[in-house]
Design an enzyme around this catalytic site. Structure first.
Site, mmCIF file in Angstrom:
data_model
loop_
_atom_site.group_PDB
_atom_site.id
_atom_site.type_symbol
_atom_site.label_atom_id
_atom_site.label_comp_id
_atom_site.label_asym_id
_atom_site.label_seq_id
_atom_site.Cartn_x
_atom_site.Cartn_y
_atom_site.Cartn_z
ATOM 1 N N SER A 117 0.837 -1.195 0.000
ATOM 2 C CA SER A 117 0.000 0.000 0.000
ATOM 3 C C SER A 117 0.883 1.260 0.000
ATOM 4 O O SER A 117 1.683 1.444 -0.916
ATOM 5 C CB SER A 117 -0.946 -0.044 1.200
ATOM 6 N N ASP A 131 -9.905 -4.991 -4.425
ATOM 7 C CA ASP A 131 -9.368 -3.997 -3.484
ATOM 8 C C ASP A 131 -10.295 -2.775 -3.445
ATOM 9 O O ASP A 131 -10.495 -2.108 -4.465
ATOM 10 C CB ASP A 131 -7.959 -3.583 -3.932
ATOM 11 N N HIS A 175 -7.852 -5.564 -0.092
ATOM 12 C CA HIS A 175 -6.640 -4.790 0.233
ATOM 13 C C HIS A 175 -5.814 -5.554 1.265
ATOM 14 O O HIS A 175 -5.742 -5.194 2.439
ATOM 15 C CB HIS A 175 -7.017 -3.402 0.751
#
Length: 244
Positions: free
Chosen positions: A125, A181, A214
């Site tokens: 991320s 995601d 995610h």
């Protein structure tokens, strides 16, 4: 930039390579240490020191301005954010500050005698986004760069940050993203991969993972493991594959 010292998992044998793995927003280096510990239990990467840096506590706009661990501020996030808007709202000063810190970590390894070609920079991320940005613009030829569930930072002006001789033009880049995601949209990852290739990077791999949100899953980690084995092979195993 005030930050806590990284967590370190030292090499078991002679230290010949280093992997720097950066966490995402709100996390800490400890959150990814299990990755190295799993490989240790399986007898993998015994010449590698793993470094898990900790982001500083900074005010985060999407967190109502309250402080949390972050590599840069985020003003918008989620499925309703489009790529162009994300570019317009990026925290360039924060990104550049964090890049300076990442570059310091790399230099520390070089000063300890580790060849830059045996250093891999990556993350998840925000940490992945910082790793990709730092890798593209670094003045040293790195062994590899990976970014999980991330995107290309400052894509509209990154050309201005790339060294003239661009030492990492042929460096292997491993990008991975889940199709479900809802924090960093899959399209962000796919678009970023194309932008990297359009910039002129010659060795970009983009892996998709169906039904993954995610986070990371076992197949993704297995693919990352194979990537690391190719770009920083154990000494005596030969050089990384030029066709990676």
């Amino acid at each position: 930039m005030a930050t806590r010292a990284p967590f370190v998992v030292p090499a078991l044998k002679k230290h010949t390579a280093t992997v720097i793995m950066a966490h995402g927003l709100g996390d800490s280096g400890a959150g990814w240490m299990g990755l190295a510990q799993n490989w240790r239990r399986r007898g993998l990467f015994e010449e590698v020191t793993f470094i898990f840096p900790n982001a500083p506590m900074i005010p985060i706009t999407v967190n109502f301005g309250m402080s949390m661990p972050g590599w840069y501020d985020l003003s918008k996030l989620g499925r309703d954010l489009d790529f162009e808007e994300a570019i317009r709202t990026q925290d360039e000063p924060g990104i550049l500050r964090s890049r300076e810190y990442f570059n310091t970590l790399i230099k520390e390894q070089i000063d300890q005698g580790i060849n830059p070609s045996r250093i891999v920079l990556g993350g998840f991320s925000q940490g992945g986004a910082m790793s990709v940005f730092t890798g593209i613009t670094n003045k040293e030829k790195l062994g590899g760069v990976f970014g999980l569930s991330c995107y290309l930072l400052l894509s509209d002006r990154i050309k201005n940050q790339i060294p003239e001789d661009w030492p990492n033009k042929k460096t292997p880049f491993f990008l991975a993203h889940g199709t479900d995601d809802d924090i960093v949209k899959y399209e962000f990852g796919k678009t970023s991969s194309k932008l990297l290739q359009d910039l002129g990077l010659e060795n970009v791999r983009f892996n998709s993972y169906s039904d993954l949100g995610h986070s990371a899953d076992p197949q993704e980690i297995e693919d990352l493991e194979k990537f690391l084995q190719q770009v920083i092979p154990a000494e005596g195993d030969g050089q990384a594959s030029a066709g990676l």
